[in-house]
Structure formats: structure tokens, C-alpha cells
Design an enzyme around this catalytic site. Structure first.
Site, PDB file in Angstrom:
ATOM      1  N   SER A   5       0.948  -1.300  -0.111  1.00  0.00           N
ATOM      2  CA  SER A   5      -0.025   0.058  -0.010  1.00  0.00           C
ATOM      3  C   SER A   5       0.875   1.276   0.038  1.00  0.00           C
ATOM      4  CB  SER A   5      -1.046  -0.077   1.126  1.00  0.00           C
ATOM      5  OG  SER A   5      -0.341  -0.078   2.294  1.00  0.00           O
ATOM      6  N   ASP A  51       6.642   3.526   5.973  1.00  0.00           N
ATOM      7  CA  ASP A  51       6.543   2.558   4.818  1.00  0.00           C
ATOM      8  C   ASP A  51       6.652   3.534   3.503  1.00  0.00           C
ATOM      9  OD1 ASP A  51       6.105   0.728   7.024  1.00  0.00           O
ATOM     10  OD2 ASP A  51       4.026   0.053   5.998  1.00  0.00           O
TER      11      ASP A  51
HETATM   12  C1  MEV Z   1       2.976  -1.320   8.999  1.00  0.00           C
HETATM   13  O1  MEV Z   1       4.288  -1.718   7.703  1.00  0.00           O
HETATM   14  C2  MEV Z   1       3.885  -0.452   9.946  1.00  0.00           C
HETATM   15  C3  MEV Z   1       3.270   0.001  11.041  1.00  0.00           C
HETATM   16  O2  MEV Z   1       4.205   0.453  12.025  1.00  0.00           O
HETATM   17  C4  MEV Z   1       2.327   1.035  10.748  1.00  0.00           C
HETATM   18  C5  MEV Z   1       2.885   2.323  10.396  1.00  0.00           C
HETATM   19  O3  MEV Z   1       4.002   2.542  10.879  1.00  0.00           O
HETATM   20  O4  MEV Z   1       2.199   3.221   9.785  1.00  0.00           O
HETATM   21  C6  MEV Z   1       2.735  -1.240  11.817  1.00  0.00           C
END
Ligand code: MEV
Length: 320
Positions: A94, A138
Site C-alpha cells: 500500500s 513505509d
Molecule cells: C506497517 O508496515 C508498519 C506499522 O508501524 C504502521 C505504520 O508505521 O504506519 C504497523
């Protein structure tokens, strides 16, 4: 007659080595981009936007819909996507979709490739608004490529890439130089929505003060991880991953399938450490191991789809 050539943007997936969930609360996270990408092609469309030939749907194409709202709400586009990243699997599909969509739209509207820090901020907004909460981890890694440490303040000795802001929080993105990592990624076969897992952790944080201790501990593990990485200390890094996994388990985002895979990986001689990566609730496990190919075979025998992760310095790429 052929129409104008569509513009194209592509962005990589990511693996979080240490720090997921805690980074939403301002703790550091350590991640790198992987050699699997997602591409978005965009051209003007009319009368309304389509994605791979279907009408844009606010639920089915939630991230693209949000990116358009954010960047170019009054225009219509013909969008095409192509992905090597399975969705809802913890390896950043995403984020890559948000980054590539924002970049392709800006490239189309402005006639020149957009600057990376701007794409990173807008793609973060896109994820945040689609999921209801997020850190810029991300989307930053997908934009920057390579190794990245996100931290609430400048980290001495690391190059600062850019800063990101949302409400009262600030995250500083730093470049981390990565040695080749002997790492396996194994998908548990269970899909999971990041928004649900982030909401689950938030409920825990709101009802139980011990959750904050776990998040702070993850932050400490992550800072130590940067040192272990610098020293190519796989034994030390693996131990930090194991402890990080225990903290994520205690936060409630582990699953029986991920536990089963982690146990199997730790049973292979020469495994340094294993943890879930990404939001959890399903998704993927990462394993640092002396012999990643052997670990991959064992995890595949346990029903996982596994691959040896190859880091890439290639972040966002946009048609010139
Ligand atoms: C998701 O890949 C990583 C989380 O830390 C969510 C985020 O950082 O937005 C769980």
C-alpha cells in the site's frame, strides 16, 4: 491514432527490521527497500477516473482514491497498476501504491518529476487518511530506497534525508548504509489490514499503561539495531529481532501461524533471529540466518511463500 504516452512511476516494497507499531508513537524504526516493485502508469482520462479499466472505487481502490483527493481532486485519469508485491502481506504494497500514484499524478499535472521529500509527505498523508493512522515509515522507505532509520530527532552520524510532520509529531528520515543482509521473508498466507492492527495496538495503549513500556522498549532495541548493523553483528541483531518479536506478541499483533513459522525457523541451525514484519495479524515473518536458502526451504515446507530478501538502493523512479 495513438494517444499521448502515459507517465510512469514505480516504487519498491519494504521490510521493517525493527520498530513497527512503536514508530506510530514516535519511537524509531529501521527498514530497507526490497527488490520488488509496484508500477503506476497515468494519463489524462475522461469523463471519470478508471483503474485497470474499471471505474475508480473509493473502497476497492482506497489508496489511489485518497491520493487523487489529495493531489488532484478535480481531474480525471486513466490509471494502470502492475505489482510484484502481494497486498496485505506486510511488505509495503500500500505504501508503494501511494508513493507511485502520488508521483505519477504530480508528474502528469506539473510536467516534471516531483521531488522525493514532497512525494514522501503526500504519500504519508495518503496512507494516514486511508488507514485512519500511520507513521511515515513505509512511504518514506518506498520513496527513498535503501536503508532508512526514522527517528523523532536528528541521529548523530547519520545523513538526514528529510523530515515529515503530522499533527504534533515529527519524524526525521535518515540514510542507513546497509551491508548485504542474509534475510528470508516468509508470507504466512494470512492477509491482514494494517489499519486493523494499528487500531488494535491503539486500544491496548489506551487501556493498559504497560503497552507504552513495550513501545519504548522496541525503540531502544531499534537504536541498538543500528549499531549491530554497522558492525555486521548478526548474532546481536538476531537477538534484538527475537526480543522485538516478543514485544509485538505482547502487543497482540502476533498470530499462531506466524509463531509456528518463527519456531520452525529458529529450529534451523545458524538462525540468528526471527520476527514478524509490518503490521502483523498475519502477513510476513523475517528471519536472519547464516543459511537463508535452507531457512526458506524449511518455511516453504511449512506452507509459507518465502524468498531471500534482496535490498535495493532504488527508491521512487518517475518518467523523466
Ligand atoms: C506497517 O508496515 C508498519 C506499522 O508501524 C504502521 C505504520 O508505521 O504506519 C504497523
Amino acid at each position: 491514432m495513438a494517444g499521448p504516452t502515459p507517465v510512469e512511476a514505480s516504487a519498491p516494497g519494504k521490510v521493517i527490521l525493527l520498530g513497527e507499531h512503536a514508530v506510530v508513537y514516535g519511537e524509531p524504526s529501521l527498514s530497507f527497500a526490497i527488490n520488488r516493485r509496484l508500477r503506476v502508469a497515468a494519463e489524462p482520462g475522461s469523463p471519470s477516473t478508471t483503474v485497470n479499466g474499471d471505474p475508480l472505487d473509493a473502497h476497492r481502490h482506497a489508496y489511489m482514491h485518497q491520493a487523487i483527493q489529495h493531489v488532484a481532486s478535480r481531474s480525471a485519469f486513466r490509471l494502470r497498476t502492475e505489482s510484484e508485491l502481494p497486498s496485505a502481506s506486510g511488505i509495503g504494497s500500500s505504501a508503494a501504491l501511494s508513493v507511485a500514484t502520488v508521483a505519477a499524478l504530480l508528474r502528469l499535472l506539473e510536467g516534471k518529476p516531483p521531488l522525493a521529500p514532497r512525494v514522501a509527505q503526500l504519500a504519508f498523508e495518503t496512507e494516514f487518511l486511508t488507514q485512519g493512522a500511520a507513521s511515515p515509515n513505509d512511504t518514506t522507505v518506498s520513496t527513498a530506497g535503501g536503508g532508512v532509520l526514522l527517528a523523532p530527532s536528528p541521529e548523530p552520524g547519520l545523513e538526514l534525508l528529510w523530515r515529515l510532520d503530522r499533527n504534533e509529531r515529527t519524524w526525521m528520515a535518515h540514510r542507513v548504509v546497509l551491508p548485504p543482509l542474509p534475510l528470508v521473508v516468509a508470507h504466512s498466507g494470512q492477509r491482514s489490514r494494517t489499519a486493523d492492527q494499528v487500531a488494535k495496538v491503539r486500544r491496548f495503549v489506551e487501556r493498559d499503561p504497560s503497552a507504552r513500556d513495550l513501545l519504548r522498549e522496541i525503540g531502544t532495541l531499534t537504536r541498538e539495531g543500528v549499531q549491530r548493523l554497522r558492525q555486521n553483528d548478526w548474532v546481536g541483531l538476531g537477538a534484538l529481532m527475537d526480543r522485538n518479536h516478543e514485544c509485538l506478541h505482547a502487543l497482540g499483533v502476533d498470530t499462531p501461524q506466524l509463531e509456528r513459522l518463527a519456531r520452525a525457523a529458529r529450529g534451523v541451525g545458524g538462525t540468528y533471529g526471527a520476527k514478524l514484519t509490518g503490521a502483523g495479524g498475519g502477513g510476513s515473518l523475517i528471519v536472519l540466518a547464516e543459511d537463508p536458502r535452507r531457512v526458506r526451504a524449511v518455511l516453504e515446507a511449512h506452507g509459507a511463500q518465502a524468498f531471500v530478501a534482496e535490498a535495493t538502493p532504488r527508491g521512487l523512479e518517475v518518467t523523466a
